[in-house]
Design a protein around this motif. Structure first.
Motif, mmCIF file in Angstrom:
data_model
loop_
_atom_site.group_PDB
_atom_site.id
_atom_site.type_symbol
_atom_site.label_atom_id
_atom_site.label_comp_id
_atom_site.label_asym_id
_atom_site.label_seq_id
_atom_site.Cartn_x
_atom_site.Cartn_y
_atom_site.Cartn_z
ATOM 1 N N ILE A 66 0.852 -1.183 0.000
ATOM 2 C CA ILE A 66 0.000 0.000 0.000
ATOM 3 C C ILE A 66 0.896 1.244 0.000
ATOM 4 C CG2 ILE A 66 -1.801 1.286 1.208
ATOM 5 C CD1 ILE A 66 -2.620 -1.394 2.512
ATOM 6 N N LYS A 67 0.680 2.125 -0.949
ATOM 7 C CA LYS A 67 1.470 3.351 -1.026
ATOM 8 C C LYS A 67 1.200 4.208 0.201
ATOM 9 C CE LYS A 67 2.457 7.212 -4.168
ATOM 10 N NZ LYS A 67 2.086 7.829 -5.470
ATOM 11 N N ALA A 68 2.254 4.538 0.938
ATOM 12 C CA ALA A 68 2.121 5.292 2.182
ATOM 13 C C ALA A 68 2.607 6.721 2.000
ATOM 14 C CB ALA A 68 2.903 4.606 3.298
ATOM 15 N N MET A 69 1.925 7.658 2.651
ATOM 16 C CA MET A 69 2.224 9.079 2.491
ATOM 17 C C MET A 69 3.247 9.590 3.507
ATOM 18 S SD MET A 69 0.446 9.937 -0.121
ATOM 19 C CE MET A 69 0.763 8.279 -0.743
ATOM 20 N N ASN A 70 3.247 8.995 4.706
ATOM 21 C CA ASN A 70 4.123 9.466 5.774
ATOM 22 C C ASN A 70 4.271 8.367 6.823
ATOM 23 O OD1 ASN A 70 1.698 9.633 7.392
ATOM 24 N ND2 ASN A 70 1.307 11.632 6.424
ATOM 25 N N LEU A 71 5.008 8.661 7.888
ATOM 26 C CA LEU A 71 5.266 7.660 8.919
ATOM 27 C C LEU A 71 3.985 7.230 9.621
ATOM 28 C CD1 LEU A 71 7.161 5.926 10.591
ATOM 29 C CD2 LEU A 71 7.622 7.923 12.044
ATOM 30 N N ASP A 72 3.098 8.180 9.913
ATOM 31 C CA ASP A 72 1.830 7.820 10.571
ATOM 32 C C ASP A 72 1.022 6.862 9.703
ATOM 33 O OD1 ASP A 72 2.342 9.293 12.836
ATOM 34 O OD2 ASP A 72 1.274 11.081 12.152
ATOM 35 N N HIS A 73 1.019 7.124 8.409
ATOM 36 C CA HIS A 73 0.308 6.243 7.491
ATOM 37 C C HIS A 73 0.951 4.847 7.494
ATOM 38 C CE1 HIS A 73 -1.585 5.654 3.220
ATOM 39 N NE2 HIS A 73 -2.199 4.967 4.144
ATOM 40 N N ASP A 98 10.742 7.124 -0.920
ATOM 41 C CA ASP A 98 11.772 7.698 -0.049
ATOM 42 C C ASP A 98 13.141 7.150 -0.456
ATOM 43 O OD1 ASP A 98 13.150 8.952 1.969
ATOM 44 O OD2 ASP A 98 12.418 7.637 3.578
ATOM 45 N N PRO A 99 13.637 7.507 -1.637
ATOM 46 C CA PRO A 99 14.905 6.941 -2.118
ATOM 47 C C PRO A 99 16.107 7.316 -1.269
ATOM 48 C CG PRO A 99 14.172 8.733 -3.541
ATOM 49 C CD PRO A 99 13.038 8.436 -2.613
ATOM 50 N N GLN A 100 16.044 8.446 -0.571
ATOM 51 C CA GLN A 100 17.177 8.894 0.246
ATOM 52 C C GLN A 100 17.061 8.470 1.709
ATOM 53 O OE1 GLN A 100 19.727 10.167 -1.365
ATOM 54 N NE2 GLN A 100 18.492 10.041 -3.244
ATOM 55 N N LEU A 101 16.018 7.699 2.021
ATOM 56 C CA LEU A 101 15.802 7.212 3.390
ATOM 57 C C LEU A 101 15.667 8.347 4.401
ATOM 58 C CD1 LEU A 101 18.185 4.117 3.537
ATOM 59 C CD2 LEU A 101 15.733 4.137 3.139
ATOM 60 N N ASP A 102 14.926 9.382 4.033
ATOM 61 C CA ASP A 102 14.652 10.470 4.972
ATOM 62 C C ASP A 102 13.851 9.979 6.172
ATOM 63 O OD1 ASP A 102 15.990 12.389 3.449
ATOM 64 O OD2 ASP A 102 14.216 12.828 2.242
ATOM 65 N N LEU A 103 13.171 8.844 6.010
ATOM 66 C CA LEU A 103 12.397 8.259 7.097
ATOM 67 C C LEU A 103 13.265 7.978 8.320
ATOM 68 C CD1 LEU A 103 9.501 7.199 7.699
ATOM 69 C CD2 LEU A 103 10.272 4.963 6.910
ATOM 70 N N LEU A 104 14.553 7.744 8.100
ATOM 71 C CA LEU A 104 15.455 7.437 9.210
ATOM 72 C C LEU A 104 15.651 8.622 10.151
ATOM 73 C CD1 LEU A 104 18.215 5.332 7.402
ATOM 74 C CD2 LEU A 104 16.240 4.521 8.714
ATOM 75 N N LYS A 105 15.250 9.812 9.741
ATOM 76 C CA LYS A 105 15.313 10.985 10.620
ATOM 77 C C LYS A 105 14.201 10.944 11.657
ATOM 78 C CE LYS A 105 17.123 13.798 6.808
ATOM 79 N NZ LYS A 105 16.839 14.937 5.883
ATOM 80 N N GLN A 106 13.165 10.133 11.388
ATOM 81 C CA GLN A 106 12.014 10.056 12.283
ATOM 82 C C GLN A 106 11.962 8.768 13.086
ATOM 83 O OE1 GLN A 106 8.222 11.422 10.320
ATOM 84 N NE2 GLN A 106 9.486 11.299 8.466
ATOM 85 N N ILE A 107 12.570 7.723 12.554
ATOM 86 C CA ILE A 107 12.475 6.426 13.208
ATOM 87 C C ILE A 107 13.730 5.616 12.909
ATOM 88 C CG2 ILE A 107 11.302 5.337 11.247
ATOM 89 C CD1 ILE A 107 9.609 3.793 13.301
ATOM 90 N N LYS A 108 14.186 4.872 13.902
ATOM 91 C CA LYS A 108 15.366 4.033 13.699
ATOM 92 C C LYS A 108 14.942 2.571 13.733
ATOM 93 C CE LYS A 108 20.208 3.431 14.867
ATOM 94 N NZ LYS A 108 21.370 3.942 15.608
ATOM 95 N N PRO A 109 15.096 1.867 12.635
ATOM 96 C CA PRO A 109 14.689 0.456 12.601
ATOM 97 C C PRO A 109 15.675 -0.427 13.348
ATOM 98 C CG PRO A 109 15.773 1.032 10.560
ATOM 99 C CD PRO A 109 15.680 2.311 11.360
ATOM 100 N N ASP A 110 15.222 -1.613 13.686
ATOM 101 C CA ASP A 110 16.129 -2.607 14.280
ATOM 102 C C ASP A 110 17.120 -3.098 13.232
ATOM 103 O OD1 ASP A 110 14.946 -3.078 17.067
ATOM 104 O OD2 ASP A 110 13.195 -3.268 15.761
#
Length: 280
Positions: A66-73, A98-110
């Protein structure tokens, strides 16, 4: 177990091999987010969750991207997996552009898994997550990531490498039905590709399968079209645009995760569990 926090893995890429990885992780009860580019270039599109980037929603076997818009989604989509508790359930995974992995600024995966299979490192580093894994050539275990997984068909397929690189890229695809590089169709010119045939069609050697501008694209061998890039995709000369399976009666496999993807997926799950155990 239900009250315990589930591990989170971010998978970089959602092509056909990455989809095999994602399936294994989700079935093992691990939360997964996939990060993709704006215009994924998957050839085996029917078994690549990255198609959700274009379609909004895409299902491969028991996995729904499912295409997600943001971290909450993303969190809302992952929460859907916690509402079912049966082996035959379907699983949902957020696919974020998110090709540059900007998501990592909001959450750190295991664990972070680079499953782009670009044959080179496009920026994945060991400090991006507690555990890091990469698929195929272009990475060195202990330098770029902690574990690299061998993707070359043969005896070592799926082997975990803990020190150094995998087997160097040969540039030749694996042998299927006695054919290797002949199976792959590459763009004879630059421009927008449009298919005349579609995935699952059986074509003869030399038959026209598509065109780029006024240049026709022909099949190198006789067989079933197992993969083909999306209509309108802009390609450069030599870009891989289609894949033919010489086994003419194998159209059903166009909709199934491959043996290679399942093997690599199992190896990725093994590597993830090793990293999670080491972090305890």
């Amino acid at each position: 177990m239900d009250n315990q926090k589930k591990p989170l893995v971010i998978v970089r890429g959602a092509g056909d091999i990455a989809t095999g990885v994602i399936q294994k992780l989700l079935r093992a009860g691990i939360d997964v987010i996939a990060c993709e580019t704006v215009k994924p270039s998957a050839i085996r599109r029917y078994v690549a969750l990255c198609e959700a980037v274009y379609e909004g929603r895409w299902q491969v076997e028991d996995i729904i991207g499912i295409k997600a818009m943001n971290l909450d989604h993303c969190k809302q989509i992952m929460a859907l997996n916690h509402q079912q508790n049966k082996p035959e359930k379907t699983y949902q995974i957020p696919i974020m552009i998110d090709p540059q992995l900007d998501l990592l600024k909001q959450i750190k995966p295991d664990v972070l898994i680079d499953a782009i299979l670009a044959k080179k490192n496009l920026g994945t580093r060991m400090d991006m997550a507690s555990g890091t894994i990469a698929l195929g050539p272009g990475f060195s275990a202990g330098e770029d990531v902690q574990i690299v997984i061998e993707t070359m068909r043969g005896h070592d397929l799926g082997r975990l490498v803990f020190d150094g690189p995998t087997i160097p890229n040969t540039g030749d695809p694996g042998i299927i039905g006695g054919y290797g590089k002949e199976r792959v169709i590459r763009a004879p010119a630059a421009g927008a590709f449009y298919g005349i045939h579609k995935i699952t069609d059986v074509v003869d050697q030399g038959e026209i399968v598509g065109k780029i501008g006024d240049v026709y694209v022909t099949a190198g061998i006789t067989g079933a079209i197992r993969g083909m890039i999306r209509d309108g995709y802009m390609v450069t000369k030599g870009f891989k645009i289609a894949d033919i399976d010489p086994r003419r009666d194998q159209q059903k496999n166009c909709f199934l995760i491959s043996d290679k993807a399942r093997t690599i997926g199992g190896a990725a799950l093994e590597a993830v569990m090793m990293l999670l155990a080491a972090a305890k």
